[in-house]
Design a protein around this motif. Structure first.
Motif, PDB file in Angstrom:
ATOM      1  N   CYS A 198       0.811  -1.225   0.000  1.00  0.00           N
ATOM      2  CA  CYS A 198       0.000   0.000   0.000  1.00  0.00           C
ATOM      3  C   CYS A 198       0.840   1.269   0.000  1.00  0.00           C
ATOM      4  O   CYS A 198       0.310   2.369  -0.209  1.00  0.00           O
ATOM      5  CB  CYS A 198      -0.969   0.004   1.184  1.00  0.00           C
ATOM      6  SG  CYS A 198      -0.177   0.209   2.805  1.00  0.00           S
ATOM      7  N   CYS A 238      -3.016  -2.293   5.459  1.00  0.00           N
ATOM      8  CA  CYS A 238      -3.548  -3.195   4.426  1.00  0.00           C
ATOM      9  C   CYS A 238      -3.356  -4.677   4.741  1.00  0.00           C
ATOM     10  O   CYS A 238      -3.790  -5.529   3.971  1.00  0.00           O
ATOM     11  CB  CYS A 238      -2.923  -2.882   3.065  1.00  0.00           C
ATOM     12  SG  CYS A 238      -1.205  -3.429   2.884  1.00  0.00           S
ATOM     13  N   SER A 276      -4.596  -7.659   1.111  1.00  0.00           N
ATOM     14  CA  SER A 276      -3.550  -6.813   0.525  1.00  0.00           C
ATOM     15  C   SER A 276      -3.417  -7.047  -0.976  1.00  0.00           C
ATOM     16  O   SER A 276      -3.135  -6.114  -1.735  1.00  0.00           O
ATOM     17  CB  SER A 276      -2.206  -7.035   1.230  1.00  0.00           C
ATOM     18  OG  SER A 276      -1.619  -8.280   0.915  1.00  0.00           O
ATOM     19  N   ASP A 281      -6.588  -5.358  -2.671  1.00  0.00           N
ATOM     20  CA  ASP A 281      -6.449  -3.896  -2.579  1.00  0.00           C
ATOM     21  C   ASP A 281      -5.379  -3.391  -3.531  1.00  0.00           C
ATOM     22  O   ASP A 281      -5.552  -2.359  -4.199  1.00  0.00           O
ATOM     23  CB  ASP A 281      -6.104  -3.483  -1.149  1.00  0.00           C
ATOM     24  CG  ASP A 281      -7.290  -3.584  -0.198  1.00  0.00           C
ATOM     25  OD1 ASP A 281      -8.395  -3.918  -0.664  1.00  0.00           O
ATOM     26  OD2 ASP A 281      -7.099  -3.351   1.013  1.00  0.00           O
ATOM     27  N   ARG A 286      -6.106  -0.987  -6.859  1.00  0.00           N
ATOM     28  CA  ARG A 286      -5.463   0.323  -6.974  1.00  0.00           C
ATOM     29  C   ARG A 286      -4.943   0.576  -8.384  1.00  0.00           C
ATOM     30  O   ARG A 286      -4.880   1.723  -8.846  1.00  0.00           O
ATOM     31  CB  ARG A 286      -4.313   0.402  -5.960  1.00  0.00           C
ATOM     32  CG  ARG A 286      -3.588   1.733  -5.915  1.00  0.00           C
ATOM     33  CD  ARG A 286      -2.947   1.960  -4.562  1.00  0.00           C
ATOM     34  NE  ARG A 286      -1.969   0.974  -4.220  1.00  0.00           N
ATOM     35  CZ  ARG A 286      -0.651   1.115  -4.418  1.00  0.00           C
ATOM     36  NH1 ARG A 286      -0.187   2.219  -4.981  1.00  0.00           N
ATOM     37  NH2 ARG A 286       0.191   0.177  -4.059  1.00  0.00           N
TER      38      ARG A 286
END
Length: 348
Positions: free
Chosen positions: A53, A75, A273, A276, A280
């Motif tokens: 992250c 995360c 994680s 995510d 992103r």
């Protein structure tokens, strides 16, 4: 072009048991080699930001084979507390005297084909089964090694497949094998990190594969940003190591080769994680295949420990439990508590 979203669990370890037999017979050598890499890693600068992250790294920690790891509070990603620098990466992936990858290619055509059949054909079948028409899919395989995955893709009639690899030795070996098995040796190519970025930027292939590669990249975000910008890339196929029971096992058995968290694995994903991180950069999960070797690694640790201490009755009893490994592992796989995941991602 995609089939309905699927989640798959489990894979028999019997398929690769013989291939992994050196984990038992060469435990001390593998452990020494891994410790050398771990020592090199711990000499690198301290990590300040989460690998996934990129937020300031804070969270709870644990120790595995003298190396400290922190679970990111933001995360949940597992981070080694040192940077995997370019110096570190070059030493273990490109320097052929030290190379982390030198033990990951076989010695002849027979061994190559066995590894392809047992390890890479199932990966290609998973990928194939999640496309309505895989013959329209062109795959750029990053970190191709000696070309096992590329050979499988070509065998399964994907539209095209090309592999890129930084290790000269692996590519030289792979090209020789490709000639023997009547594959175009130019389908696998040696590259530098800088040239790799150019390939990603300019490719018209619609699928990128990163099989056991994403976690080894010095800058994952840089590569993902290039993939995000190239709109011709519609799909990502990744295999990544996960934070799982195996980390506990390795932390307890310090005299057993830590194949999962150590060496080139300086950080690990969690389901959160990974999703995510991909979200992103504009990708979401379409299909996944969860399976691991946690139970086999526990079994391996028990065997090595009992042999070292010469506990013959316990060694015999442990050997008798080997047939239970797949059933036990499947329970962990179903709960997504396993050591790896294959994930096919689609651009949002």
């Amino acid at each position: 072009m995609l089939n309905k979203k699927k989640i798959k669990f489990g894979k028999s370890f019997k398929d690769v048991d013989k291939i992994k037999s050196n984990f038992f017979s060469q435990n001390l050598k593998l452990l020494r080699d891994q410790n050398k890499i771990n020592n090199l890693y711990r000499s690198q600068p301290k990590r300040r930001y989460c690998k996934a992250c990129e937020k300031k790294l804070k969270g709870e920690f644990f120790i595995n084979h003298k190396t400290k790891f922190i679970q990111c509070k933001n995360c949940s990603h597992i981070n080694g507390t040192h940077e995997d620098t370019n110096k570190f990466a070059n030493k273990i992936y490109i320097d052929e005297k030290v190379s982390y990858s030198k033990s990951y290619y076989e010695k002849n055509v027979k061994d190559f084909k066995l590894r392809q059949k047992k390890i890479y054909d199932p990966k290609v079948n998973f990928l194939k089964n999640n496309f309505k028409d895989h013959t329209k899919i062109k795959v750029l395989d990053i970190g191709a090694g000696s070309g096992y995955f590329v050979a499988s893709l070509l065998d399964k009639k994907f539209k095209d497949a090309i592999g890129l690899e930084v290790s000269k030795n692996q590519i030289e070996f792979g090209k020789k094998i490709f000639k023997h098995i009547r594959k175009n040796p130019n389908k696998i190519q040696n590259t530098t990190y800088e040239d790799l970025k150019k390939h990603i930027k300019n490719t018209d292939f619609n699928c990128i594969s990163l099989i056991g590669v994403l976690e080894h990249l010095v800058d994952m975000s840089e590569i993902m940003q290039l993939i995000k910008k190239n709109k011709k890339i519609k799909y990502l196929y990744v295999l990544v190591p996960m934070f799982s029971l195996i980390c506990t096992i390795e932390s307890i058995f310090s005299n057993v080769f830590n194949r999962h968290l150590g060496g080139g694995h300086t950080h690990l994903f969690t389901e959160r994680s990974l999703k995510d991180f991909m979200f992103r950069f504009g990708f979401r999960e379409h299909a996944s295949w969860w399976f691991g070797t946690d139970m086999h690694d526990l079994f391996r640790s028990f065997i090595i420990q009992t042999q070292e201490k010469k506990f013959k009755p316990l060694e015999k009893m442990t050997l008798e439990t080997k047939n239970l490994i797949d059933n036990l592992q499947l329970e962990f796989d179903k709960k997504k508590l396993c050591s790896e995941v294959h994930m096919l991602l689609k651009r949002k």
